[in-house]
Enzyme design. Structure first.
Site, short mmCIF file in Angstrom:
data_model
loop_
_atom_site.label_atom_id
_atom_site.label_comp_id
_atom_site.label_asym_id
_atom_site.label_seq_id
_atom_site.Cartn_x
_atom_site.Cartn_y
_atom_site.Cartn_z
N ASP A 159 43.68 31.67 38.44
CA ASP A 159 43.96 30.24 38.54
C ASP A 159 43.51 29.45 37.31
OD1 ASP A 159 44.91 30.82 41.09
OD2 ASP A 159 42.95 30.47 42.00
N LYS B 148 47.63 29.73 34.12
CA LYS B 148 48.58 30.62 33.44
C LYS B 148 50.00 30.07 33.55
CE LYS B 148 47.06 34.06 35.99
NZ LYS B 148 45.85 33.44 36.58
N GLY C 80 49.61 32.61 42.57
CA GLY C 80 50.20 31.28 42.74
C GLY C 80 50.13 30.60 41.40
N HIS C 81 51.26 30.50 40.73
CA HIS C 81 51.30 29.93 39.38
C HIS C 81 52.01 28.59 39.42
CE1 HIS C 81 50.86 34.23 37.48
NE2 HIS C 81 49.87 33.89 38.27
N GLN D 121 46.69 37.18 38.44
CA GLN D 121 45.25 37.35 38.65
C GLN D 121 44.56 37.28 37.28
OE1 GLN D 121 47.39 39.89 40.56
NE2 GLN D 121 47.49 38.03 41.73
P1 GDP Z 1 47.44 30.10 37.59
O1 GDP Z 1 47.36 30.92 38.81
O2 GDP Z 1 46.59 30.62 36.48
O3 GDP Z 1 48.84 29.82 37.13
O4 GDP Z 1 46.82 28.67 37.96
P2 GDP Z 1 47.12 27.83 39.31
O5 GDP Z 1 48.45 27.24 39.22
O6 GDP Z 1 46.79 28.64 40.52
O7 GDP Z 1 45.97 26.74 39.24
C1 GDP Z 1 45.84 25.88 38.16
C2 GDP Z 1 45.85 24.43 38.69
O8 GDP Z 1 45.41 23.57 37.68
C3 GDP Z 1 47.25 23.97 39.05
O9 GDP Z 1 47.14 23.03 40.10
C4 GDP Z 1 47.72 23.29 37.77
O10 GDP Z 1 48.70 22.28 38.02
C5 GDP Z 1 46.44 22.68 37.28
N1 GDP Z 1 46.30 22.60 35.82
C6 GDP Z 1 46.72 23.49 34.87
N2 GDP Z 1 46.30 23.08 33.66
C7 GDP Z 1 45.61 21.93 33.84
C8 GDP Z 1 44.90 21.04 32.97
O11 GDP Z 1 44.79 21.24 31.76
N3 GDP Z 1 44.28 19.96 33.55
C9 GDP Z 1 44.35 19.72 34.88
N4 GDP Z 1 43.71 18.64 35.35
N5 GDP Z 1 45.00 20.54 35.73
C10 GDP Z 1 45.62 21.63 35.22
P1 IMO Z 2 46.68 33.94 40.21
O1 IMO Z 2 47.73 34.81 39.58
C1 IMO Z 2 42.77 33.68 42.11
C2 IMO Z 2 41.56 37.07 44.60
C3 IMO Z 2 41.38 36.78 46.08
C4 IMO Z 2 40.29 37.78 46.39
C5 IMO Z 2 40.66 38.98 45.53
C6 IMO Z 2 41.46 40.04 46.26
O2 IMO Z 2 47.24 32.74 40.88
O3 IMO Z 2 45.59 33.63 39.24
P2 IMO Z 2 43.99 40.17 47.06
O4 IMO Z 2 44.77 39.32 48.00
O5 IMO Z 2 44.58 40.23 45.69
O6 IMO Z 2 43.69 41.53 47.59
O7 IMO Z 2 42.55 39.45 46.93
O8 IMO Z 2 41.43 38.47 44.46
N1 IMO Z 2 42.88 36.69 44.04
C7 IMO Z 2 43.09 35.61 43.28
N2 IMO Z 2 42.25 34.62 42.91
N3 IMO Z 2 44.02 33.71 41.63
C8 IMO Z 2 44.87 34.70 41.97
O9 IMO Z 2 46.10 34.85 41.41
C9 IMO Z 2 44.43 35.70 42.86
N4 IMO Z 2 44.99 36.79 43.40
C10 IMO Z 2 44.03 37.39 44.12
O10 IMO Z 2 40.98 35.45 46.30
O11 IMO Z 2 39.05 37.30 45.94
MG MG Z 3 46.95 30.72 40.83
#
Ligand code: GDP
Ligand code: IMO
Ligand code: MG
Length: 425
Positions: free
Chosen positions: A14, A17, A41-42, A225
């Site tokens: 998270d 990415k 979840g991207h 991840q």
């Molecule tokens: P990922 O799994 O690495 O793609 O990241 P996620 O989408 O799960 O979580 C990142 C969260 O931070 C999302 O809600 C994005 O919209 C938000 N986000 C990404 N970059 C920034 C940033 O530079 N500033 C802020 N405030 N939010 C961001």
């Molecule tokens: P993105 O791509 C954050 C974590 C889960 C748990 C561990 C194992 O959005 O960054 P799983 O369901 O994969 O067997 O869970 O890994 N986890 C993540 N944490 N971002 C993710 O994906 C994750 N995918 C799995 O919370 O700790």
């Molecule tokens: Mg994510």
């Protein structure tokens, strides 16, 4: 020559990415994912509209991009179909430009069940998984009993495999968890409908990728991840079940590693983690709440609150070592605006003794005390700044310090969730 770029999470996921992929994919021909499944979840936000990608590479938002789901992924087909429908409804065409590997494994209802029961049961260690069946699907893959996309189109093979799997699950897990038996006919019926729907997308992605390489198309390899969740390099057993650092991108796609020109490690300006497992710089008090609230730190897949803490140079150095990042993106720098001081963990201590290395033993990692260097904070809202030199001096110092400690250039700085909030250096 066009560049081939990998994007890899540097912490516990998270990191943003999705946002960085969206930015880079504008100038890319092919975006591929190679590992993980619907645990990812991207998030991409374009013109105020939010897209959360679980299985389909985030770069598909750009209409000229081809998107490949590689052999290393595990696919919940109901989820895949929902995602395709959602994109189509929102004007994003998938026909002719989304390709699903015939070698990818399928997550079945019993995989999700085993995952979720394992989390609930007092007989097992709670990992805090996403409950998406990821671990059990990869277990079957490694045990050589998994069902792959190609099997959907070979009736006899599918029947044999599915029957054997269901018999085993009902016998073993039925006893262990007290499961309701899974029905062959129900699952086979669902699979038949999914198989029809996804058929136009199924491809031999190994030769497809080879062909794209020969045409000298540019690739973006979208990691899911992150390094500290990698089944080999991460904080085992509190990890996911795939290789979510650099190697997984190659084994999970067949992309020629020698063609990679750049690998960008994505790090948040602080740290977060979802699920169980040690987190040395975790802040459970007021500052943790500040980061969680201001950063909107709730899971994109499960909605769970993310644990928050300070930037950790020990784990970040380890992550750079594992992946050999060519450069780094720091995201969510805007979230730190308003903090009086910003501590950064520079090393760990156990019983007063300094350790610089990232421990492999989970109990040791749970015991370490972070040693902090404190930086002066800044108050300004930085979300509209486009130029590194216009950032408050304290923010520049913070970035420069991280960069010098990681011996890796910070080339991108994200300052807000929208596509435009980004500084290129
Ligand atoms: P990922 O799994 O690495 O793609 O990241 P996620 O989408 O799960 O979580 C990142 C969260 O931070 C999302 O809600 C994005 O919209 C938000 N986000 C990404 N970059 C920034 C940033 O530079 N500033 C802020 N405030 N939010 C961001
Ligand atoms: P993105 O791509 C954050 C974590 C889960 C748990 C561990 C194992 O959005 O960054 P799983 O369901 O994969 O067997 O869970 O890994 N986890 C993540 N944490 N971002 C993710 O994906 C994750 N995918 C799995 O919370 O700790
Ligand atoms: Mg994510």
């Amino acid at each position: 020559m066009k560049k081939n770029i990998a994007i890899i999470g540097g912490q516990w996921g998270d990191e943003g990415k999705g946002k960085i992929v969206d930015y880079i994919a504008e100038n890319i021909d092919v975006v591929l994912r190679a590992q993980g499944g619907a645990n990812a979840g991207h998030t991409v936000i374009v013109n105020g509209k939010k897209f959360i990608f679980h299985l389909i590479p985030s770069g598909i938002i750009h209409k000229n991009v081809k998107a490949v789901i590689g052999n290393g992924m595990v696919l919940d087909l109901a989820e895949l179909i929902n995602e395709i429908k959602f994109l189509n409804k929102n004007g994003i065409e998938t026909a002719g430009r989304l390709f699903v590997s015939n070698r990818a494994h399928i997550t079945l209802p019993f995989h999700k069940y085993i995952d979720q029961q394992g989390e609930r049961s007092s007989k097992e260690k709670k990992i805090g998984t996403t409950g998406r069946g990821i671990g059990p699907t990869y277990m079957d893959k490694i045990a050589r009993v998994g069902i792959r996309i190609a099997d959907l189109y070979e009736r006899e093979t599918l029947r044999e495999k599915l029957e054997a799997n269901i018999a085993r699950v009902n016998e073993i897990y039925g006893k262990f968890y007290g499961a309701i038996p899974f029905s062959y006919h129900e699952i086979a019926g669902e699979l038949a409908a999914y198989a029809d729907f996804i058929k136009p997308y199924v491809a031999d992605t190994v030769s497809l990728i080879k062909g794209f390489e020969e045409q000298e198309l540019s690739f973006l390899l979208e990691g899911a991840q992150a390094t500290l969740l990698d089944v080999d390099f991460g904080t085992y057993p509190y990890v996911t079940s795939s290789n979510s650092s650099i190697g997984g991108l190659f084994t999970g796609s067949g992309f020629n590693p020698f063609l990679l020109n750049r690998s960008i490690g994505i790090f948040k300006a602080y740290c977060t983690r979802v699920g169980e497992g040690p987190f040395p710089t975790e802040q459970t008090g007021e500052i943790g709440e500040f980061l969680q609230e201001k950063g909107g730190e709730f899971g994109s897949t499960t909605g769970r609150p993310r644990r928050c803490g300070f930037f950790d140079l020990v784990s970040a150095r380890y992550s750079c070592m594992v992946n050999g990042f060519s450069d780094i993106a720091i995201t969510k720098l805007d979230v730190l605006s308003g903090l009086g001081e910003i501590p950064v963990c520079v090393s760990y201590e156990i019983d007063g003794k300094k350790i610089d290395e990232f421990p492999s033993q989970i109990k040791l990692l749970a015991k370490v005390k972070p040693v902090y260097k404190r930086f002066e904070g800044w108050k300004e809202d930085i979300s509209n700044i486009k130029d590194f030199d216009r950032l408050p001096s304290q923010a520049r110092e913070y970035i420069r310090y991280i960069e010098s400690e990681l011996k890796t250039r910070v080339s991108l700085i994200a300052t807000g969730p929208e596509r435009e909030s980004l500084i290129e250096r």
